[in-house]
Motif scaffolding. Structure first.
Motif, PDB file in Angstrom:
ATOM      1  N   VAL A  28      45.249  51.003  22.377  1.00 37.97           N
ATOM      2  CA  VAL A  28      44.923  52.008  23.381  1.00 37.97           C
ATOM      3  C   VAL A  28      44.561  51.298  24.679  1.00 37.97           C
ATOM      4  N   PHE A  29      45.369  51.516  25.699  1.00 34.44           N
ATOM      5  CA  PHE A  29      45.121  50.924  27.010  1.00 34.44           C
ATOM      6  C   PHE A  29      45.942  51.694  28.032  1.00 34.44           C
ATOM      7  N   ARG A  36      44.796  49.444  41.303  1.00 34.17           N
ATOM      8  CA  ARG A  36      43.886  48.759  42.222  1.00 34.17           C
ATOM      9  C   ARG A  36      42.515  48.504  41.610  1.00 34.17           C
ATOM     10  N   ILE A  37      42.196  49.261  40.566  1.00 34.15           N
ATOM     11  CA  ILE A  37      40.917  49.094  39.883  1.00 34.15           C
ATOM     12  C   ILE A  37      41.204  48.742  38.429  1.00 34.15           C
ATOM     13  N   LEU A  38      40.502  47.738  37.914  1.00 35.48           N
ATOM     14  CA  LEU A  38      40.601  47.371  36.504  1.00 35.48           C
ATOM     15  C   LEU A  38      39.283  47.680  35.820  1.00 35.48           C
ATOM     16  N   ILE A  39      39.373  48.395  34.707  1.00 36.54           N
ATOM     17  CA  ILE A  39      38.217  48.614  33.853  1.00 36.54           C
ATOM     18  C   ILE A  39      38.426  47.755  32.612  1.00 36.54           C
ATOM     19  N   ALA A  81      43.681  50.709  35.971  1.00 36.86           N
ATOM     20  CA  ALA A  81      44.120  50.058  34.731  1.00 36.86           C
ATOM     21  C   ALA A  81      42.921  49.991  33.794  1.00 36.86           C
ATOM     22  N   ILE A  82      43.146  50.253  32.512  1.00 39.97           N
ATOM     23  CA  ILE A  82      42.088  50.187  31.516  1.00 39.97           C
ATOM     24  C   ILE A  82      42.553  49.237  30.417  1.00 39.97           C
ATOM     25  N   LEU A  83      41.946  48.056  30.409  1.00 36.02           N
ATOM     26  CA  LEU A  83      42.319  47.027  29.435  1.00 36.02           C
ATOM     27  C   LEU A  83      41.071  46.555  28.698  1.00 36.02           C
ATOM     28  N   ASN A 118      47.769  43.875  42.466  1.00 35.23           N
ATOM     29  CA  ASN A 118      47.167  44.742  43.483  1.00 35.23           C
ATOM     30  C   ASN A 118      45.699  45.054  43.204  1.00 35.23           C
ATOM     31  N   LEU A 119      45.129  44.440  42.166  1.00 38.13           N
ATOM     32  CA  LEU A 119      43.730  44.722  41.829  1.00 38.13           C
ATOM     33  C   LEU A 119      42.805  44.300  42.960  1.00 38.13           C
ATOM     34  N   GLN A 120      41.869  45.198  43.278  1.00 42.27           N
ATOM     35  CA  GLN A 120      40.875  44.913  44.304  1.00 42.27           C
ATOM     36  C   GLN A 120      39.455  44.974  43.770  1.00 42.27           C
ATOM     37  N   PHE A 121      39.304  45.545  42.580  1.00 42.91           N
ATOM     38  CA  PHE A 121      37.962  45.760  42.058  1.00 42.91           C
ATOM     39  C   PHE A 121      38.037  45.790  40.537  1.00 42.91           C
TER      40      PHE A 121
END
Length: 195
Positions: A28-29, A36-39, A81-83, A118-121
């Motif tokens: 699950v991801f 732009r945001i990674l969790i 994005a949720i990884l 493109n991740l910023q946070f």
């Protein structure tokens, strides 16, 4: 098929640690090259395993409230994005869910992250994600979160938003008084800049 699509398909079909998963593999991801945001979380719980939707539980409700974003924005892979550190439900132990299986991050994490240019946070939830994304931090989870300004505005460590952490939140009122307003402003800034 692009190599990124092929990689995602490989991850979704992963059975590396199937023998250790009480409910079997169900990665699950959520990921897209434009996010732009990674969790970076821990591992899906049983309810998330059943639905196949990340943070589709009370933890997700609290996390979305912390971020100040809607379900629609949260579940837009082009934005978020949720990884988790482990993509499958690891099972339950005496005091909650077991730790994420270590095979998952070793096999897939670096490859997936290499496409997210493109991740910023990055939000780093809980001790396992903090150990991976903030490897030089040797402090406790509370001390790491309390020092949230150290990696700001690129990375912010957070406790897991689980209801199991209600006591932690009560003991650490600075978290919701200081960090949450800054977190919401940063999330809004990142999403609006490219909205």
């Amino acid at each position: 098929m692009t190599s990124f699509t092929s990689l995602i398909n490989d991850v979704r079909a992963c059975t590396l640690c199937a023998e250790h998963l009480p409910l079997g593999p169900r990665p699950v991801f959520q990921v897209h090259e434009s996010a732009r945001i990674l969790i970076a979380g821990q591992a899906p719980g049983k309810r998330v395993h059943e639905t196949g939707i990340p943070f589709n539980d009370p933890s997700g409700d609290r996390l979305r409230a912390w971020l100040g974003i809607s379900r629609e924005t949260f579940y837009d892979p082009r934005q978020v994005a949720i990884l988790p550190m482990g993509f499958c439900f690891p099972g339950t132990g005496q005091s909650g869910d077991l730790p994420p299986r270590p095979e998952c991050a070793l096999a897939w994490r670096a490859a997936l992250l290499s496409y997210l240019k493109n991740l910023q946070f990055t939000l780093v939830l809980g001790q396992y994600a903090q150990a991976y994304h903030l490897p030089n931090e040797r402090a406790s989870l509370t001390e790491t979160v309390r020092a949230w300004r150290k990696n700001w505005p690129d990375i912010v460590p957070l406790p897991h938003p689980s209801p199991r952490n209600n006591l932690w939140l009560k003991r650490n009122p600075w978290f919701e008084e200081e960090l949450i307003p800054a977190l919401r402003a940063r999330v809004s800034e990142v999403l609006e800049r490219h909205g």
